[in-house]
Design a protein around this motif. Structure first.
Motif, short mmCIF file in Angstrom:
data_model
loop_
_atom_site.label_atom_id
_atom_site.label_comp_id
_atom_site.label_asym_id
_atom_site.label_seq_id
_atom_site.Cartn_x
_atom_site.Cartn_y
_atom_site.Cartn_z
N SER A 43 0.84 -1.20 0.00
CA SER A 43 0.00 0.00 0.00
C SER A 43 0.87 1.25 0.00
O SER A 43 2.10 1.18 0.06
CB SER A 43 -0.90 0.01 1.24
OG SER A 43 -0.14 0.36 2.40
N ASN A 44 0.22 2.41 -0.05
CA ASN A 44 0.93 3.69 0.02
C ASN A 44 0.72 4.37 1.37
O ASN A 44 0.83 5.59 1.49
CB ASN A 44 0.45 4.62 -1.10
CG ASN A 44 0.83 4.10 -2.47
OD1 ASN A 44 1.95 3.68 -2.70
ND2 ASN A 44 -0.12 4.09 -3.39
N TYR A 46 2.32 5.33 3.86
CA TYR A 46 3.71 5.52 4.23
C TYR A 46 3.93 5.81 5.72
O TYR A 46 4.95 5.42 6.28
CB TYR A 46 4.32 6.68 3.43
CG TYR A 46 4.37 6.43 1.94
CD1 TYR A 46 4.76 5.20 1.42
CD2 TYR A 46 4.02 7.43 1.04
CE1 TYR A 46 4.80 4.97 0.07
CE2 TYR A 46 4.07 7.21 -0.32
CZ TYR A 46 4.45 5.99 -0.81
OH TYR A 46 4.49 5.77 -2.16
N SER A 175 6.64 7.02 -9.14
CA SER A 175 5.99 5.92 -8.44
C SER A 175 6.53 4.56 -8.81
O SER A 175 6.36 3.60 -8.06
CB SER A 175 4.48 5.96 -8.71
OG SER A 175 4.21 5.84 -10.09
N HIS A 203 3.94 11.33 -3.74
CA HIS A 203 4.82 10.44 -2.99
C HIS A 203 5.85 11.20 -2.16
O HIS A 203 6.71 10.58 -1.53
CB HIS A 203 5.53 9.48 -3.95
CG HIS A 203 4.60 8.58 -4.70
ND1 HIS A 203 4.12 7.40 -4.19
CD2 HIS A 203 4.04 8.71 -5.93
CE1 HIS A 203 3.31 6.82 -5.07
NE2 HIS A 203 3.24 7.61 -6.13
N LYS A 235 -2.22 8.74 0.53
CA LYS A 235 -0.96 8.04 0.80
C LYS A 235 -0.50 8.35 2.22
O LYS A 235 -0.93 7.72 3.17
CB LYS A 235 0.06 8.40 -0.28
CG LYS A 235 -0.36 7.88 -1.66
CD LYS A 235 0.62 8.22 -2.73
CE LYS A 235 0.33 7.51 -4.05
NZ LYS A 235 -1.01 7.77 -4.61
N SER A 236 0.36 9.32 2.40
CA SER A 236 0.86 9.59 3.74
C SER A 236 -0.23 9.99 4.72
O SER A 236 -0.12 9.73 5.92
CB SER A 236 1.94 10.68 3.69
OG SER A 236 3.14 10.18 3.14
N VAL A 317 9.61 4.52 -1.61
CA VAL A 317 9.37 3.47 -2.58
C VAL A 317 10.67 2.75 -2.89
O VAL A 317 11.68 3.38 -3.21
CB VAL A 317 8.78 4.05 -3.89
CG1 VAL A 317 8.69 2.98 -4.97
CG2 VAL A 317 7.40 4.65 -3.62
N THR A 360 6.81 -0.71 -0.52
CA THR A 360 6.61 0.62 0.05
C THR A 360 6.88 0.58 1.54
O THR A 360 6.31 -0.24 2.27
CB THR A 360 5.19 1.14 -0.23
OG1 THR A 360 4.23 0.15 0.14
CG2 THR A 360 5.02 1.45 -1.70
N ARG A 362 6.89 1.78 5.44
CA ARG A 362 5.94 2.40 6.35
C ARG A 362 6.67 2.80 7.62
O ARG A 362 7.48 2.04 8.16
CB ARG A 362 4.80 1.44 6.71
CG ARG A 362 3.88 1.11 5.58
CD ARG A 362 2.48 0.71 6.09
NE ARG A 362 2.48 0.09 7.40
CZ ARG A 362 2.45 -1.22 7.62
NH1 ARG A 362 2.44 -2.06 6.60
NH2 ARG A 362 2.42 -1.69 8.85
#
Length: 390
Positions: A43-44, A46, A175, A203, A235-236, A317, A360, A362
């Motif tokens: 997933s994104n 982050y 990405s 990103h 995302k974040s 990434v 990705t 985290r």
């Protein structure tokens, strides 16, 4: 007497499906359960905020107060005080004069590109840009020059050959490979040509810059008179939606001209509330940004030390090369079977035709989880993907 089956106007779809299957490019939806069954490196998310109790509570509180939906486009009934609050805090956090929230990052890119260009203008686009940028260029009716990846000299050459309104557009962090655009050099090229610079910071927000303020803040470009940023809240910030940030007159122009803003239902209150909750949490815990970068570096260092080929991450990434399309699909499936979810990027999602696993990072991953993820990727790697380590 036999009869031929009736033809259908969609018979051509069967031919397309066969070609995809032969090329190993069939994609399928895989619904996941609400429970975390896998270690998630796909997933994104982050900063690990999607399930953070404070963010979830902010989303739920917004839904209770404002309802399940925005009820209409933002120019009719869909713009709430919550949307305005989110816009003010996003602009302040990222260092811009104003912000405009839309229903997705995809819609934000389409809005910015179509409203800030048009017939007779020029868009100079990096060859590695996201699909939403590609589609925005196509819809803009502007002349579009696609230039080699991360090449400011090529951007300068394209701008110099054009008379009239122009803008250059780039992802801040790409990405596919996770590499960062040369933003200071691109900004200088644009200043010299009196062209605008549009940066998709999907990103970068939450990962780069002081406390996660984004790639433009990190490059000292936030708030520039000729600079516009787009970003995503999915995302974040762990929610959903997108935004365009820039000078107030640019935002006012989008309110009046951007079709993906004017004719789309406003962002749901729960998504706006969740994003605002995440943004406020990030302000209080700025160390999450650095931790996401640390995790990405750890993944890269351990995987390459074991013989895999990966691109050094500039943000969160980590891209690991696979020997073929089929090998990438099998590798990702084997990781999943072993309990780790990873991304699998293959044509047409990759501009160079090289298939990859995309991991990705985290900020909430523990050292034990990082070690488990690395061990799984290595134990399932195709033999051709691992180079001998001297």
């Amino acid at each position: 007497m036999s009869f031929a089956p009736p033809s259908s106007p969609f018979d051509w779809i069967d031919d397309e499906a066969r070609r995809r299957a032969e090329a190993g490019l069939v994609r399928a939806l895989r619904p996941r359960s609400a429970e975390a069954e896998l270690l998630d490196l796909a997933s994104n998310d982050y900063l690990g905020l999607t399930r953070h109790p404070e963010v979830v509570a902010a989303a739920a509180g917004a839904a209770h107060r404002w309802g399940a939906g925005a009820t209409g486009s933002r120019l009719v009934t869909g713009s709430t005080a919550l949307h305005a609050e989110l816009e003010r805090e996003l602009a302040d956090f990222c260092g811009f004069e104003a912000a405009l929230v839309l229903s997705s990052g995809y819609a934000a890119n389409l809005a910015a590109l179509t409203a800030l260009s048009g017939r007779g203008s020029l868009i100079v686009s990096d060859a590695g840009n996201h699909a939403s940028i590609v589609d925005g260029c196509r819809l803009s009716r502007a002349e579009t020059a696609v230039v080699p990846h991360a090449d400011p000299d090529a951007v300068a050459k394209a701008l110099q050959a054009h008379e009239g309104r122009a803008l250059a557009v780039t992802d801040s962090v790409f990405s596919v490979d996770g590499d960062a655009a040369p933003l200071p050099a691109l900004a200088e090229v644009c200043r010299a040509a009196n062209a605008a610079l549009l940066v998709d910071d999907a990103h970068g927000l939450g990962v780069l810059g002081d406390g996660g303020r984004g790639a433009l803040a990190a490059a000292g470009l936030a708030g520039g008179a000729g600079t516009v940023a787009t970003l995503t809240l999915s995302k974040s910030l762990g929610s959903q939606g997108g935004a365009v940030l820039g000078p107030a007159r640019v935002v006012d122009h989008l309110v009046n001209t951007a079709r993906t803003f004017i004719f789309d239902t406003g962002l749901a209150p729960a998504a706006a509330g969740g994003a605002l909750g995440a943004l406020r949490l990030l302000r209080r815990e700025p160390e999450r940004a650095a931790r996401a970068r640390e995790v990405a570096t750890a993944l890269y260092t351990r995987l390459t030390a074991a013989g895999l080929t990966a691109v050094r991450p500039d943000a969160a990434v980590v891209s690991v090369r696979a020997p073929s399309v089929d090998a990438a699909v099998r590798w990702a499936a084997d990781c999943r079977a072993a309990g780790v979810a990873v991304g699998c990027f293959r044509p047409p999602s990759v501009p160079d035709g090289i298939s990859r696993l995309r991991l990705t990072a985290r900020a909430d991953l523990t050292e034990e989880q990082i070690g488990a993820a690395v061990a799984t990727v290595l134990s399932t790697a195709p033999r051709q993907a691992v180079a001998p380590v001297s």
